[in-house]
Write a protein that holds these residues in place. Structure first.
Motif, mmCIF file in Angstrom:
data_model
loop_
_atom_site.group_PDB
_atom_site.id
_atom_site.type_symbol
_atom_site.label_atom_id
_atom_site.label_comp_id
_atom_site.label_asym_id
_atom_site.label_seq_id
_atom_site.Cartn_x
_atom_site.Cartn_y
_atom_site.Cartn_z
ATOM 1 N N GLY A 123 0.874 -1.022 -0.112
ATOM 2 C CA GLY A 123 0.107 0.169 0.053
ATOM 3 C C GLY A 123 0.875 1.230 -0.036
ATOM 4 O O GLY A 123 0.444 2.276 -0.685
ATOM 5 N N VAL A 124 1.931 1.184 1.032
ATOM 6 C CA VAL A 124 2.831 2.567 0.836
ATOM 7 C C VAL A 124 3.386 2.548 -0.671
ATOM 8 O O VAL A 124 3.357 3.651 -1.041
ATOM 9 C CB VAL A 124 3.930 2.182 1.919
ATOM 10 C CG1 VAL A 124 5.056 3.359 1.535
ATOM 11 C CG2 VAL A 124 3.379 2.398 3.088
ATOM 12 N N ALA A 125 3.891 1.566 -1.099
ATOM 13 C CA ALA A 125 4.635 1.603 -2.449
ATOM 14 C C ALA A 125 3.511 2.209 -3.738
ATOM 15 O O ALA A 125 4.059 3.082 -4.315
ATOM 16 C CB ALA A 125 5.206 0.327 -2.875
ATOM 17 N N VAL A 126 2.108 1.395 -3.560
ATOM 18 C CA VAL A 126 1.451 1.891 -4.410
ATOM 19 C C VAL A 126 0.886 3.424 -4.339
ATOM 20 O O VAL A 126 1.126 4.170 -5.533
ATOM 21 C CB VAL A 126 0.346 0.955 -4.542
ATOM 22 C CG1 VAL A 126 -0.973 1.546 -5.248
ATOM 23 C CG2 VAL A 126 0.654 -0.447 -5.028
ATOM 24 N N MET A 127 0.672 3.709 -3.148
ATOM 25 C CA MET A 127 0.312 5.230 -2.828
ATOM 26 C C MET A 127 1.594 6.122 -3.329
ATOM 27 O O MET A 127 1.253 7.193 -3.978
ATOM 28 C CB MET A 127 -0.015 5.468 -1.429
ATOM 29 C CG MET A 127 -0.567 6.785 -1.338
ATOM 30 S SD MET A 127 -0.937 6.979 0.654
ATOM 31 C CE MET A 127 -2.680 5.992 0.533
ATOM 32 N N ALA A 128 2.838 5.994 -2.956
ATOM 33 C CA ALA A 128 3.717 6.531 -3.116
ATOM 34 C C ALA A 128 4.071 6.652 -4.587
ATOM 35 O O ALA A 128 4.154 7.848 -5.278
ATOM 36 C CB ALA A 128 5.148 6.313 -2.349
ATOM 37 N N LEU A 129 4.341 5.743 -5.261
ATOM 38 C CA LEU A 129 4.532 5.662 -6.705
ATOM 39 C C LEU A 129 3.555 6.124 -7.608
ATOM 40 O O LEU A 129 3.885 6.919 -8.406
ATOM 41 C CB LEU A 129 5.010 4.217 -7.062
ATOM 42 C CG LEU A 129 6.276 3.885 -6.614
ATOM 43 C CD1 LEU A 129 6.616 2.251 -6.899
ATOM 44 C CD2 LEU A 129 7.688 4.649 -6.981
ATOM 45 N N LEU A 130 2.320 5.843 -7.231
ATOM 46 C CA LEU A 130 1.339 6.261 -8.105
ATOM 47 C C LEU A 130 0.898 7.796 -8.131
ATOM 48 O O LEU A 130 0.716 8.469 -8.678
ATOM 49 C CB LEU A 130 0.030 5.504 -7.949
ATOM 50 C CG LEU A 130 -1.232 5.734 -8.867
ATOM 51 C CD1 LEU A 130 -0.933 5.635 -10.396
ATOM 52 C CD2 LEU A 130 -2.308 5.168 -8.478
ATOM 53 N N GLY A 131 1.208 8.123 -6.813
ATOM 54 C CA GLY A 131 1.129 9.776 -6.372
ATOM 55 C C GLY A 131 2.175 10.460 -6.937
ATOM 56 O O GLY A 131 1.894 11.558 -7.459
ATOM 57 N N GLU A 132 3.444 10.002 -7.206
ATOM 58 C CA GLU A 132 4.575 10.352 -7.560
ATOM 59 C C GLU A 132 3.977 10.683 -9.253
ATOM 60 O O GLU A 132 4.338 11.727 -9.798
ATOM 61 C CB GLU A 132 5.832 9.901 -7.465
ATOM 62 C CG GLU A 132 6.410 10.243 -6.033
ATOM 63 C CD GLU A 132 7.692 9.587 -5.844
ATOM 64 O OE1 GLU A 132 8.126 8.949 -6.729
ATOM 65 O OE2 GLU A 132 8.151 9.380 -4.414
ATOM 66 N N TYR A 133 3.679 9.708 -9.773
ATOM 67 C CA TYR A 133 3.444 9.526 -11.107
ATOM 68 C C TYR A 133 2.511 10.566 -11.649
ATOM 69 O O TYR A 133 2.477 11.295 -12.409
ATOM 70 C CB TYR A 133 2.895 8.069 -11.566
ATOM 71 C CG TYR A 133 2.500 8.100 -13.025
ATOM 72 C CD1 TYR A 133 3.338 8.063 -14.148
ATOM 73 C CD2 TYR A 133 1.257 8.107 -13.300
ATOM 74 C CE1 TYR A 133 3.045 8.095 -15.376
ATOM 75 C CE2 TYR A 133 0.640 7.852 -14.568
ATOM 76 C CZ TYR A 133 1.663 7.797 -15.472
ATOM 77 O OH TYR A 133 1.275 7.632 -17.062
#
Length: 152
Positions: A123-133
């Motif tokens: 969840g952290v990875a998805v939220m951070a990476l998708l948010g950055e994208y």
């Protein structure tokens, strides 16, 4: 907001963290009510904060897991509007999940389930990476410049 004029405003940061946390739990509640609420007789906070409910051995556990992952995707969309900067997305998503970890520890003790850790790290990875994208896409958009003709 102009990105060159960086002013450290702790009240803005706290307000962004509180808004993001509230929106995350609101979204998680909506997903849990649709996916888990139809399967159980009574919804409670146990599905939010108890690590034992995040499991892959039951259909209800899968629904809880999917709810957490869908909430992290929605959290990335919230960061697009609340945080607005790609370089801050990892900080805000990690802060959200650290606060969630502390609440889970207070509610049900230290999470000893491997599934809980995998779901939350994902969840952290998805939220951070998708948010950055999403934030990078917004930051790299062309600025529309209209041309005015002078009548001189």
């Amino acid at each position: 907001m102009f990105y060159g004029a960086v002013v450290w405003d702790p009240w803005l940061i706290v307000a962004q963290i509180v808004c993001l946390q509230c929106l995350y739990y609101l979204t998680l509640g909506v997903f849990l009510s649709f996916l888990v609420g139809t399967r159980v007789s009574r919804m409670s906070l146990i599905y939010f904060f108890d690590f034992a409910t995040v499991t892959t051995s039951t259909v209800t556990g899968w629904c809880v897991t999917i709810s957490f992952l869908l909430s992290s995707i929605a959290g990335a969309g919230y960061m697009l509007y609340l945080v607005e900067r790609a370089k801050k997305c990892l900080d805000f998503s990690a802060t959200l999940y650290i606060i969630h970890l502390f609440i889970c520890i207070m509610y049900g003790g230290w999470p000893s389930s491997i599934t809980w850790w995998v779901v939350n790290v994902t969840g952290v990875a998805v939220m951070a990476l998708l948010g950055e994208y999403l934030c990078i896409r917004r930051e790299l958009r062309e600025i529309p410049i209209t041309r005015y003709q002078s009548n001189v």
